[in-house]
Design a protein around this motif. Structure first.
Motif, PDB file in Angstrom:
ATOM      1  N   GLN A 164      -2.980   3.188  -2.644  1.00 46.50           N
ATOM      2  CA  GLN A 164      -4.440   3.291  -2.705  1.00 46.50           C
ATOM      3  C   GLN A 164      -5.081   1.982  -3.170  1.00 46.50           C
ATOM      4  OE1 GLN A 164      -6.202   6.619  -4.659  1.00 46.50           O
ATOM      5  NE2 GLN A 164      -5.793   7.883  -2.889  1.00 46.50           N
ATOM      6  N   TYR A 165      -4.374   1.250  -4.041  1.00 50.27           N
ATOM      7  CA  TYR A 165      -4.947  -0.022  -4.497  1.00 50.27           C
ATOM      8  C   TYR A 165      -5.115  -0.976  -3.319  1.00 50.27           C
ATOM      9  CZ  TYR A 165      -3.767   1.650  -9.141  1.00 50.27           C
ATOM     10  OH  TYR A 165      -3.669   2.389 -10.270  1.00 50.27           O
ATOM     11  N   GLN A 167      -5.299  -0.064  -0.170  1.00 43.45           N
ATOM     12  CA  GLN A 167      -6.319   0.472   0.738  1.00 43.45           C
ATOM     13  C   GLN A 167      -7.713   0.169   0.210  1.00 43.45           C
ATOM     14  OE1 GLN A 167      -5.331   4.625   1.286  1.00 43.45           O
ATOM     15  NE2 GLN A 167      -3.889   4.097   2.891  1.00 43.45           N
ATOM     16  N   ALA A 168      -7.880   0.299  -1.111  1.00 42.72           N
ATOM     17  CA  ALA A 168      -9.183  -0.023  -1.691  1.00 42.72           C
ATOM     18  C   ALA A 168      -9.521  -1.482  -1.416  1.00 42.72           C
ATOM     19  CB  ALA A 168      -9.172   0.251  -3.195  1.00 42.72           C
ATOM     20  N   ALA A 169      -8.543  -2.363  -1.614  1.00 41.83           N
ATOM     21  CA  ALA A 169      -8.784  -3.788  -1.397  1.00 41.83           C
ATOM     22  C   ALA A 169      -9.130  -4.064   0.069  1.00 41.83           C
ATOM     23  CB  ALA A 169      -7.563  -4.593  -1.820  1.00 41.83           C
ATOM     24  N   ILE A 170      -8.474  -3.344   0.981  1.00 37.42           N
ATOM     25  CA  ILE A 170      -8.764  -3.538   2.408  1.00 37.42           C
ATOM     26  C   ILE A 170     -10.214  -3.152   2.708  1.00 37.42           C
ATOM     27  CG2 ILE A 170      -8.290  -2.635   4.721  1.00 37.42           C
ATOM     28  CD1 ILE A 170      -5.370  -2.408   3.944  1.00 37.42           C
ATOM     29  N   THR A 171     -10.642  -1.988   2.212  1.00 35.05           N
ATOM     30  CA  THR A 171     -12.017  -1.577   2.519  1.00 35.05           C
ATOM     31  C   THR A 171     -13.025  -2.527   1.886  1.00 35.05           C
ATOM     32  OG1 THR A 171     -12.158  -0.102   0.605  1.00 35.05           O
ATOM     33  CG2 THR A 171     -11.403   0.870   2.652  1.00 35.05           C
ATOM     34  N   LEU A 172     -12.605  -3.229   0.828  1.00 32.65           N
ATOM     35  CA  LEU A 172     -13.522  -4.182   0.207  1.00 32.65           C
ATOM     36  C   LEU A 172     -13.468  -5.539   0.901  1.00 32.65           C
ATOM     37  CD1 LEU A 172     -12.818  -3.138  -3.457  1.00 32.65           C
ATOM     38  CD2 LEU A 172     -14.989  -2.885  -2.261  1.00 32.65           C
ATOM     39  N   ALA A 174     -10.618  -7.465   1.697  1.00 32.75           N
ATOM     40  CA  ALA A 174      -9.557  -8.413   1.369  1.00 32.75           C
ATOM     41  C   ALA A 174      -8.492  -8.439   2.460  1.00 32.75           C
ATOM     42  CB  ALA A 174      -8.926  -8.051   0.028  1.00 32.75           C
ATOM     43  N   PRO A 176      -4.477  -9.567   3.840  1.00 28.55           N
ATOM     44  CA  PRO A 176      -3.173  -9.293   3.231  1.00 28.55           C
ATOM     45  C   PRO A 176      -2.750 -10.268   2.134  1.00 28.55           C
ATOM     46  CG  PRO A 176      -3.058  -8.924   5.575  1.00 28.55           C
ATOM     47  CD  PRO A 176      -4.444  -9.436   5.298  1.00 28.55           C
ATOM     48  N   VAL A 183      -3.993  -8.268  -6.154  1.00 30.53           N
ATOM     49  CA  VAL A 183      -3.830  -6.858  -6.517  1.00 30.53           C
ATOM     50  C   VAL A 183      -2.373  -6.513  -6.853  1.00 30.53           C
ATOM     51  CG1 VAL A 183      -4.082  -4.478  -5.702  1.00 30.53           C
ATOM     52  CG2 VAL A 183      -5.810  -6.197  -5.135  1.00 30.53           C
ATOM     53  N   VAL A 187       0.283  -6.958 -10.998  1.00 28.09           N
ATOM     54  CA  VAL A 187       0.846  -5.718 -11.520  1.00 28.09           C
ATOM     55  C   VAL A 187       2.366  -5.812 -11.657  1.00 28.09           C
ATOM     56  CG1 VAL A 187       1.118  -3.241 -11.085  1.00 28.09           C
ATOM     57  CG2 VAL A 187      -1.071  -4.351 -10.635  1.00 28.09           C
TER      58      VAL A 187
END
Lengths: 272, 363
Positions: A164-165, A167-172, A174, A176, A183, A187
């Motif tokens: 999900q992290y 996916q969230a970055a993609i919709t924002l 970003a 690859p 992201v 971590v």
């Protein structure tokens, strides 16, 4: 606070006693032994050309092995977590072989492979690359025995990293590489640091696998722990203790540095 | 932003997740996708965001074919069920993320980004949280940050997956009102997924009820609640009592049923099913009725009465006060619903056996 399970005092006592007897006591003995030598004699042992050469070889080969393990281990963990392919579980299990295999067996296998008439040696020697009896052989042996450290520390963190992290970055918006850099990397960095520190520490201490492939030529391919053994066999307890002390100090420093880096990288976790 | 979804299909292996979805969303609308889990609503949302691809069908936004646009370039503000806030970034950096990762030529200067983040923190009433990490926030606060992060990129459409699913009831109600407020102020077209009908009805302009990969009904809260388009919708909206009836001249008939309060329906005579919500059923003592009270439990405000008869078990909810002669276990009663929905055909649960018209001898 009322505890759910009884026996805290007992279990804590047993573990602490065990830790003291098995781990701390020998270290204390070693340090006391080292302290008896006296600073001047200690310094003389350390700066002897043969000792310096052994320490240098150990550190440089260990660093080489760690760099390789860092890159390969990260990639391996990534592959094991992110992709599904036939034989994945077998590969996953294979990653533990260096831990389970007697290091002497690993050393024998590696020297057979890389010797002039071995599978790899027969290919490399005509090209002028010699592995056996050189620092390369030492580094390869170290790398073999310590690779699981990186894989096994990074793997669980990657597994926990919810897609999900990403996916969230993609919709924002970003892309690859940005997602990995901003992201994913932050971590997994703390556990990655632990992995390479452990890998390096293990490489410095590796003995069984190395002595078979290194040839153990004084001043050339003689690692520090082997030199300590040689000194011991010569009944030179002081010489052995001094070298062991240096290895101990390096290992402790590594642990401290690794923990500091980790604490810094994990500062976002909630404080209780 | 106006969106058109046309005959969209999606399967995961053997499972058909979407079986032909047609949906229009108007500019500035707040739409709820309501359905039980497995109805395909989250898959539809992910396809709109570009996180998933359909096997067939089209998705057009303001005349543009979005199936040819990468997720990164769609500018959808997606709020995940568990927020997916980046754990290693402070709240400010989370909200600024979408702006910080823009290509250099389009990225606003750092001070503009900071100003935008300040404005959003202010707007979302979390100005004091900017310097915290997500792990240091409550669920409701995380929800606000997630919405702020999505709003920062100036999304064409806001997509929320079960936005209140992970929160407790009181915070849920507050945030619902707050989200409606945010929508009205920003005017952003918003689609959210929920399995909670109350949430969908209270918040949305229009509710899309989904079941098993199909759209069952689209309408306002009242339309759907009072006139469910299918047995599925009726059941999903709480009409758990399914009574096999025979329609005669548009009126439902069954032993033990007094349908005099129900409107006549323009449906052909024959077998049908009457869908009732437990709260719509009133009970009157009637020794000739096959329904017998098995059990009475109190929920505080209500009494829940379990009945059986004519081979079915059903439940009615009555106000607690019942005068001098309360109903007791073992009493025979007649059902007197004040509302109900009739669909032709037999009930799902009861076999389409002939309905006994004579009084049933009870055991």
């Amino acid at each position: 606070m009322k505890r759910v399970l009884p026996g805290f005092g007992l279990s804590m006592g047993v573990t602490l006693t065990y830790l003291g007897v098995i781990v701390l006591l020998p270290l204390v003995a070693l340090v006391l032994r080292g302290a008896e030598i006296g600073p001047e004699r200690f310094w003389a042992i350390l700066t002897a050309p043969r000792t310096l050469a052994a320490l240098q070889l150990t550190l440089v080969a260990g660093a080489m092995a760690t760099v390789v393990n860092a890159a390969y281990g990260l990639l391996m963990a990534w592959v094991l977590v992110r992709y599904d392919f036939p034989g994945k579980r077998v590969l996953d299990a294979l990653m533990d072989i260096p831990f389970a295999l007697p290091t002497a067996v690993a050393g024998l296998a590696l020297s057979a492979l890389f010797s002039a008439n071995g599978w790899f040696g027969a290919l490399l020697e005509p090209m002028g690359i010699q592995v056996v009896f050189t620092i390369w052989g030492v580094a390869i042996a170290m790398s073999f025995t310590s690779i699981p450290f990186v894989v096994r520390t990074v793997q669980p963190v990657l597994e926990d990293l919810d897609t999900q992290y990403e996916q969230a970055a993609i919709t924002l918006g970003a892309h690859p590489f940005t997602i990995f850099r901003k992201v994913i990397w932050p971590v997994i960095l703390p556990s990655f640091l632990v992995g390479i520190t452990l890998s390096f520490a293990r490489s410095l201490g590796e003995f069984g696998a190395v002595v078979f492939i290194a040839g153990n030529l004084p001043m050339k391919t003689e690692i520090a722990s082997l030199l300590a053994v040689i000194r011991l066999e010569e009944y030179d307890y002081n010489g052995a203790a001094a070298i062991a002390m240096v290895l101990l100090v390096i290992a402790l420093l590594l642990l401290v540095v690794s923990n500091l880096l980790q604490a810094r990288a994990l500062r976002y976790k909630a404080k209780p | 932003m106006a969106m058109q979804v046309t005959s969209m299909m999606k399967r995961f292996g053997e499972t058909e997740v979407l079986r032909g979805i047609d949906l229009n969303v108007r500019d500035g609308e707040l739409v709820a996708l309501l359905g039980p889990s497995g109805s395909g609503k989250t898959t539809l949302l992910k396809i709109i965001a570009g996180l998933d691809w359909p096997d067939a069908g089209s998705l057009s936004v303001d005349g543009e074919d979005w199936l040819r646009v990468r997720a990164q370039d769609r500018r959808t503000g997606f709020v995940f069920q568990h927020y997916a806030l980046f754990p290693h970034m402070k709240v400010r950096d989370n909200i600024a993320f979408g702006l910080n990762v823009m290509p250099k030529d389009r990225r606003p200067p750092a001070d503009r980004i900071a100003a935008k983040v300040d404005e959003l923190l202010q707007f979302l009433q979390i100005a004091h949280l900017g310097g915290r990490y997500p792990a240091e926030l409550s669920g409701g606060q995380r929800q606000r940050v997630a919405l702020g992060r999505a709003l920062a990129i100036g999304p064409k459409v806001l997509l929320l997956d079960e936005p209140f699913g992970a929160l407790d009831a009181a915070i849920r109600r507050d945030l619902r009102r707050w989200l409606r407020d945010v929508h009205d102020k920003t005017g952003t077209t918003t689609i959210f997924v929920t399995h909670d009908q109350e949430e969908a009805f209270e918040l949305a302009d229009r509710v899309v009820v989904m079941g098993a990969g199909r759209i069952e009904q689209v309408g306002t809260a009242d339309e759907i609640f009072d006139h469910p388009a299918s047995p599925f919708v009726a059941r999903f909206l709480g009409a758990t009592v399914e009574l096999p009836v025979i329609l005669r001249a548009g009126r439902a008939e069954a032993p033990g049923l007094d349908a005099s309060l129900l409107e006549r329906r323009a449906l052909p005579d024959g077998f049908a099913t009457l869908f009732l919500r437990p709260a719509e059923i009133d009970l009157e003592r009637d020794d000739a009725s096959p329904f017998r009270i098995r059990q009475i439990t109190s929920t505080g405000a209500l009494r829940r009465v379990m009945l059986d008869g004519t081979g079915i078990v059903l439940e009615a909810e009555l106000p607690r006060q019942r005068g001098a002669d309360p109903l007791k276990v073992g009493d025979h009663v007649r059902l007197r619903p004040d509302a109900g929905r009739i669909f032709p055909g037999a009930a799902r649960k009861a076999p389409p056996a002939p309905i006994p018209l004579k009084k049933e001898t009870h055991r």
